[in-house]
Design an enzyme around this catalytic site. Structure first.
Site: not given
Ligand code: PAF
Length: 285
Positions: A33, A37, A191
């Site tokens: 995360l 996010h 990510s």
């Protein structure tokens, strides 16, 4: 924050909240995360607060069915401890961390596919990717039964595919689209950025710069071919950037366009080394 590691414990948790009449919002993620996010979580929380409050669930599940055989499932970044810390800090009510075996029971034969939208653009480069996404998102919706779910605009085609699925299948879930969160130099948060080499990380903001330029051109009346040509030229100035696709489509349904008369979405897929990055921008003439 409750940590649910099985479908059953997640269902039990939601059943308790439902028994006291609370709304539920879901943020589906694959973990690792970052601030992008957290923005999804904040938008989902705002959605709940605007309706008198409720419970926020974030799922963390690296979904194997949306990765192709030669893609980065094995190396996809994972950081459960860091994820749980961030989710506690942001005030999520539950984290759902199921195992692959629990989500995909042996012998399963059913998939969910948005047949048209899933096979164009990224769907062409990554056959089966969106079928994996829509199947797992449907499963998450069935397990959790959220009133709303938040998805990032960065994955614009994914958001469009999910909206189409929810409309086609009468799913009682409101889809919240959340604007892309960027690093200070414009790189869209992802990510996958963690896997860029320092040199590729330094080169990657070229995507955002190309999008800024194209947006400006469209706003001042540039034609479709001129804008595409400029995007190609601009990206080619960065030797580390390998262009996989550049598209300008109708912002609403991703259909092909020949002239820019209505809001469009510019979609870029560019590879740096082994890392494929995507970025997008909605632009209005
Ligand atoms: O956008 C993602 O992280 C994934 O595609 C999603 C929606 C969590 C499904 O696995």
């Amino acid at each position: 924050m409750q940590i649910c590691r099985s479908k059953q414990s997640m269902r039990d948790c939601v059943a308790e909240w439902r028994a006291s009449g609370q709304r539920v919002a879901l943020v589906p993620t694959m973990g690792a995360l970052h601030r992008g996010h957290l923005a999804l979580c904040r938008h989902a929380r705002d959605w709940l607060n605007a309706r008198g409050g409720g419970r926020l669930v974030t799922s963390v599940f690296v979904n194997p069915t949306q990765f192709g055989p030669n893609e980065d499932l094995a190396t996809y970044p994972r950081d459960e401890e860091g994820d749980l810390r961030l989710l506690r800090d942001i005030g999520a009510d539950a984290a759902f961390l199921p195992s692959v075996q629990d989500i995909y029971r042996p012998g399963a034969q059913t998939v969910v596919e948005v047949t048209g939208l899933s096979r164009i653009l990224t769907g062409k480069l990554r056959p089966g990717h969106f079928r994996g996404v829509t199947t797992v998102v449907t499963k998450l919706f069935n397990i959790i039964g959220p009133d709303a779910a938040a998805f990032g605009e960065k994955d614009y085609q994914q958001l469009t595919v999910i909206r189409q699925m929810v409309a086609d299948l009468d799913m009682p879930v409101q889809i919240i689209g959340v604007p892309t969160v960027r690093e200070a130099d414009g790189l869209a948060m992802s990510s996958r950025n963690l896997r860029l080499t320092p040199q590729d990380r330094a080169a990657a903001p070229i995507l955002c710069q190309a999008l800024n330029r194209a947006e400006q051109m469209i706003a001042t009346g540039a034609t479709l071919p001129a804008t595409l040509q400029e995007l190609r030229r601009h990206l080619a100035t960065e030797p580390r950037a390998e262009i996989c696709s550049i598209d300008i489509r109708d912002a609403d349904d991703l259909s092909r366009i020949t002239t820019i008369r209505q809001p469009v979405v510019i979609l870029l897929t560019v590879r740096f080394g082994t890392v494929m990055l995507i970025d997008q921008r909605v632009a209005c003439p």
